[in-house]
Design a protein around this motif. Structure first.
Motif, short mmCIF file in Angstrom:
data_model
loop_
_atom_site.label_atom_id
_atom_site.label_comp_id
_atom_site.label_asym_id
_atom_site.label_seq_id
_atom_site.Cartn_x
_atom_site.Cartn_y
_atom_site.Cartn_z
N GLU A 405 0.84 -1.21 0.00
CA GLU A 405 0.00 0.00 0.00
C GLU A 405 0.87 1.26 0.00
O GLU A 405 0.67 2.16 -0.81
CB GLU A 405 -0.89 -0.02 1.26
CG GLU A 405 -1.69 1.25 1.49
CD GLU A 405 -1.55 1.80 2.91
OE1 GLU A 405 -1.94 1.11 3.87
OE2 GLU A 405 -1.05 2.94 3.05
N ILE A 406 1.87 1.30 0.89
CA ILE A 406 2.72 2.50 0.99
C ILE A 406 3.51 2.69 -0.30
O ILE A 406 3.63 3.80 -0.82
CB ILE A 406 3.67 2.39 2.22
CG1 ILE A 406 2.84 2.47 3.49
CG2 ILE A 406 4.72 3.49 2.19
CD1 ILE A 406 3.65 2.38 4.78
N ARG A 407 4.00 1.60 -0.84
CA ARG A 407 4.80 1.68 -2.06
C ARG A 407 3.97 2.24 -3.22
O ARG A 407 4.40 3.14 -3.95
CB ARG A 407 5.35 0.29 -2.41
CG ARG A 407 6.29 0.31 -3.57
CD ARG A 407 7.06 -0.99 -3.69
NE ARG A 407 7.92 -0.90 -4.86
CZ ARG A 407 7.52 -1.20 -6.09
NH1 ARG A 407 6.30 -1.65 -6.29
NH2 ARG A 407 8.35 -1.05 -7.10
N ALA A 408 2.74 1.71 -3.34
CA ALA A 408 1.87 2.16 -4.45
C ALA A 408 1.51 3.64 -4.30
O ALA A 408 1.61 4.41 -5.27
CB ALA A 408 0.61 1.30 -4.48
N SER A 409 1.13 4.05 -3.09
CA SER A 409 0.74 5.45 -2.90
C SER A 409 1.93 6.38 -3.06
O SER A 409 1.81 7.48 -3.61
CB SER A 409 0.13 5.67 -1.52
OG SER A 409 -0.93 4.81 -1.33
N CYS A 410 3.07 5.94 -2.57
CA CYS A 410 4.28 6.76 -2.69
C CYS A 410 4.63 6.96 -4.17
O CYS A 410 4.97 8.06 -4.60
CB CYS A 410 5.43 6.09 -1.94
SG CYS A 410 6.97 7.01 -2.05
N ARG A 411 4.48 5.89 -4.93
CA ARG A 411 4.75 5.99 -6.38
C ARG A 411 3.82 6.99 -7.04
O ARG A 411 4.22 7.78 -7.89
CB ARG A 411 4.55 4.63 -7.04
CG ARG A 411 5.71 3.70 -6.88
CD ARG A 411 5.54 2.53 -7.79
NE ARG A 411 6.18 2.80 -9.07
CZ ARG A 411 7.32 2.22 -9.45
NH1 ARG A 411 7.89 1.34 -8.68
NH2 ARG A 411 7.86 2.52 -10.60
#
Ligand SMILES: [Fe+2]
Ligand SMILES: [Fe+2]
Ligand SMILES: [Fe+2]
Length: 433
Positions: A405-411
């Motif tokens: 989740e964090i990786r996707a939103s950060c991207r």
């Protein structure tokens, strides 16, 4: 052009600033920009001070005086590379408008700075016997103050030096300089305190005290918007860092939410993320973009950015917490980080959050010397760093639990930043070469 929004001018007339003092914030940016080389020592401060004094003699409005002061402090902030900053030290130089346009492009998005951005945009336009009248008058004042600060050292005998340089400066009226501005300068010549102030080791305090307490304050909303502008100033210096601060800010805020920090702290963590690499403004772009490994000396210079972030932010009123969280992002729980070498017990929880957010974001990005790492590799490195006592184990565990989740939103956040960066680059190439 009138500013669309003037909130920062109307909060409190006397007394203390309830928000963030804008001048203190801008002063620290100016100082960062002049750390790049000793030849630039206090250049922005000197231009700001002299432009302000000229504005007083010219009886300009209060708004114009603030534009001269803040414009002087920020005028060369768009000269990203070491070479560009040094080029600007020559009395006349090739394509002086590029760095002015870069600064304008970044600063104009902050509503209170709309007219200020225009002043900076044209700060190298010559008067040309009146053909230069299409730009703000304040731009000509900053231009003149800038050139005076280039030809004078203000070290030994500042009073003698300024009289000695007067004929040289006069020879550029009206080709480079507006005659009225030169007349104002002539009036200042006999005011010794102006030239002694410029030579004083207290110039920073003198400039700071030109603004009455309580003036030029940012409320929380404007503060956060200004932090975004600053993040662009930090990140857009190089394609390799173009989206870094936006990513760190997002991840830090999300970790703050997940670890149960009080609501009020979430936006402050976001702000600390936007500002954490502020000290990189003092690092030559040539080092930031070096494609191979850094030499030991370059590494030392690079590492100093965390200290500079601290040096710049820590003395700003009402910003102490953010200053600490931001500048401790390279600290490690085992005491092996920098610049303070603090241990887990000595570090605030928020600082440990910043460290995790910074490592995660950095590993997930392209760097001049390597491409972005694959998600599995990022996980492994974070686990290793927690196990070896570098990063806080609980915070890393929380991140790993929400990794996808964090990786996707950060991207997503960084993709938005990348678009903004691409638009910025395109505009610079189109209008400023
Ligand atoms: Fe300039
Ligand atoms: Fe300059
Ligand atoms: Fe950093």
């Amino acid at each position: 052009m009138e500013d669309r929004k003037v909130t920062y001018l109307v909060q409190g007339n006397r007394g203390s600033c309830h928000g963030i003092p804008l001048l203190g914030f801008v002063l620290c940016l100016a100082e960062m920009a002049d750390f790049v080389d000793h030849r630039l020592f206090e250049h922005h401060l000197k231009v700001a001070y002299l432009a302000f004094r000229l504005g007083e003699v010219l009886r300009l409005s209060e708004r114009s005086l603030w534009n001269l002061l803040l414009g002087g402090l920020l005028h060369d902030i768009g000269a990203f590379s070491y070479q560009e900053r040094l080029d600007a030290l020559h009395f006349e130089f090739h394509n002086p408008h590029r760095h002015a346009f870069v600064a304008y492009t970044l600063l104009r998005d902050f509503d209170p700075f709309v007219s200020l951005a225009e002043v900076i945009r044209f700060h190298h336009v010559p008067w040309e016997e009146g053909r230069g009248r299409g730009v703000p008058f304040e731009s000509h004042v900053v231009h003149f103050a800038d050139r005076v600060s280039i030809v004078c050292s203000f070290r030994e005998d500042p009073l003698g030096e300024i009289w000695e340089k007067e004929p040289f400066l006069r020879s550029f009226v009206p080709r480079l300089f507006h005659p009225e501005i030169f007349e104002a300068f002539r009036k200042l010549l006999s005011r010794d305190y102006v030239w002694l102030d410029l030579a004083s080791s207290h110039l920073r305090r003198i400039v700071h005290d030109l603004v009455p307490p309580g003036k030029l304050c940012l409320n929380t909303e404007d503060f956060l918007r200004f932090c975004r502008i600053i993040a662009h100033l930090i990140d857009f210096r190089s394609a390799f860092t173009a989206t870094h601060s936006a990513g760190v800010a997002y991840v830090a805020r999300r970790l703050g939410e997940l670890t149960g920090l009080p609501r009020g702290k979430h936006e402050l963590l976001f702000a600390a993320g936007l500002l954490h690499d502020l000290g990189k403004i003092a690092i030559p772009v040539e080092i930031l973009e070096k494609p191979g490994p850094l030499t030991e000396k370059e590494m030392r210079i690079m590492k100093s950015h965390a200290y500079y972030t601290f040096a710049a932010l820590s003395w700003i009123q009402n910003l102490k917490d953010i200053a600490l969280w931001a500048s401790e992002h390279h600290e490690r729980c085992n005491g092996r980080g920098y610049p303070f070498g603090r241990t887990k017990e000595e570090l605030l929880f928020e600082s440990r959050v910043m460290a995790v957010a910074d490592v995660f974001t950095a590993l997930s990005e392209d760097r001049p010397y390597r491409p972005a790492l694959r998600p599995q590799r990022v996980r492994e490195i974070l686990e290793d760093m927690a196990a070896s006592g570098g990063l806080d184990t609980d915070i890393v565990a929380m991140l790993l639990d929400h990794f996808d989740e964090i990786r996707a939103s950060c991207r997503e956040v960084q993709e938005q930043s990348a678009l903004e960066y691409a638009a910025f680059r395109q505009e610079i190439v189109r209008f400023a070469g």
